[in-house]
Motif scaffolding. Structure first.
Motif, short mmCIF file in Angstrom:
data_model
loop_
_atom_site.label_atom_id
_atom_site.label_comp_id
_atom_site.label_asym_id
_atom_site.label_seq_id
_atom_site.Cartn_x
_atom_site.Cartn_y
_atom_site.Cartn_z
N LYS A 1 67.96 -44.38 158.97
CA LYS A 1 68.01 -43.24 159.88
C LYS A 1 69.41 -43.05 160.48
O LYS A 1 69.74 -41.98 160.96
CB LYS A 1 66.97 -43.37 160.98
N ASP A 2 70.21 -44.09 160.46
CA ASP A 2 71.55 -44.02 161.03
C ASP A 2 72.63 -43.64 160.03
O ASP A 2 73.81 -43.61 160.39
CB ASP A 2 71.92 -45.38 161.67
N LEU A 3 72.24 -43.36 158.81
CA LEU A 3 73.24 -43.03 157.79
C LEU A 3 73.97 -41.74 158.13
O LEU A 3 73.37 -40.76 158.55
CB LEU A 3 72.57 -42.83 156.43
N THR A 4 75.26 -41.76 157.91
CA THR A 4 76.03 -40.53 157.96
C THR A 4 75.95 -39.89 156.58
O THR A 4 75.56 -40.55 155.59
CB THR A 4 77.50 -40.83 158.28
N ILE A 5 76.32 -38.64 156.49
CA ILE A 5 76.35 -37.98 155.17
C ILE A 5 77.33 -38.71 154.26
O ILE A 5 77.05 -38.95 153.08
CB ILE A 5 76.70 -36.49 155.30
N GLU A 6 78.45 -39.12 154.81
CA GLU A 6 79.46 -39.83 154.03
C GLU A 6 78.90 -41.12 153.43
O GLU A 6 79.07 -41.40 152.25
CB GLU A 6 80.67 -40.13 154.91
N LYS A 7 78.23 -41.92 154.25
CA LYS A 7 77.68 -43.18 153.78
C LYS A 7 76.54 -42.95 152.79
O LYS A 7 76.43 -43.65 151.78
CB LYS A 7 77.21 -44.04 154.97
N ALA A 8 75.69 -41.96 153.07
CA ALA A 8 74.59 -41.65 152.14
C ALA A 8 75.16 -41.21 150.79
O ALA A 8 74.68 -41.66 149.75
CB ALA A 8 73.70 -40.56 152.74
N HIS A 9 76.19 -40.39 150.81
CA HIS A 9 76.84 -39.96 149.56
C HIS A 9 77.38 -41.17 148.80
O HIS A 9 77.21 -41.28 147.58
CB HIS A 9 77.97 -38.97 149.88
N GLU A 10 78.01 -42.07 149.53
CA GLU A 10 78.56 -43.28 148.91
C GLU A 10 77.45 -44.12 148.26
O GLU A 10 77.58 -44.58 147.13
CB GLU A 10 79.30 -44.10 149.97
N LEU A 11 76.35 -44.33 149.00
CA LEU A 11 75.23 -45.12 148.47
C LEU A 11 74.61 -44.45 147.25
O LEU A 11 74.27 -45.13 146.27
CB LEU A 11 74.16 -45.33 149.55
#
Length: 185
Positions: free
Chosen positions: A56-66
């Protein structure tokens, strides 16, 4: 690590606290080292719990990276958020409509694009749309009883752009009538 192997539970607890601290301050490099260490030491249940509880704490940037690195799929991410919505929406009334089947179908398509290196920055990223934005063939109430049966005949420009990027729309969120106010009552 040695303390963990010797079974010193207090040290294990300290490691988890440190992991939580790192997650909350977005120190993802160190966070992944700690999670990898937990996983390597066969604390797989704890690994899953720690890793999952922070989605739930993911940023768009981190989600994109994952997503780009294949560490998580769009279907997994979308499913997680849909479960959260399902478990909390009765109490919060944050979503007026949830499009689970459509979202999961779009997430599957996004995963294929990601796998084939055809992804944009928003491909596979789950998001919500405020109910005053038109989505073709979906009810759009703008939070008003007057519009409770209004079905949009076209997509708003923002929806067209999000569709081109293969973002995953989870549903439509609540708002004060015609977005005038701040309480969503």
């Amino acid at each position: 690590r040695e303390a963990l192997l010797k079974g010193e539970i207090n040290k294990f607890g300290e490691l988890l606290k440190e992991c939580d601290y790192l997650i909350s301050y977005n120190c993802f490099f160190d966070h992944s080292i700690l999670l990898n260490e937990l996983y390597r030491l066969n604390f797989s249940e704890m690994f899953k719990k720690v890793n999952k509880m922070k989605l739930k704490d993911l940023t768009i940037e981190k989600a994109h990276e994952l997503l780009s690195n294949g560490e998580i799929s769009s279907v997994e991410l979308t499913s997680h958020y849909l479960k959260e919505i399902d478990s909390k929406n009765k109490e919060l009334n944050a979503f007026l409509s949830v499009h689970a089947e459509k979202a999961l179908a779009n997430a599957k398509e996004a995963d294929v694009k990601i796998k084939n290196d055809q992804a944009s920055y928003l491909t596979g990223i789950p998001l919500a749309i405020k109910d005053n934005i038109l989505v073709k063939d979906e009810i759009c109430t703008a939070g008003s009883k007057i519009l409770e049966n209004y079905k949009a005949s076209y997509n708003a420009t923002v929806i067209e752009r999000l569709n081109r990027e293969n973002a995953v729309v989870l549903g439509k969120t609540n708002l004060d009538e015609f977005a005038i106010g701040s309480s969503t009552e």
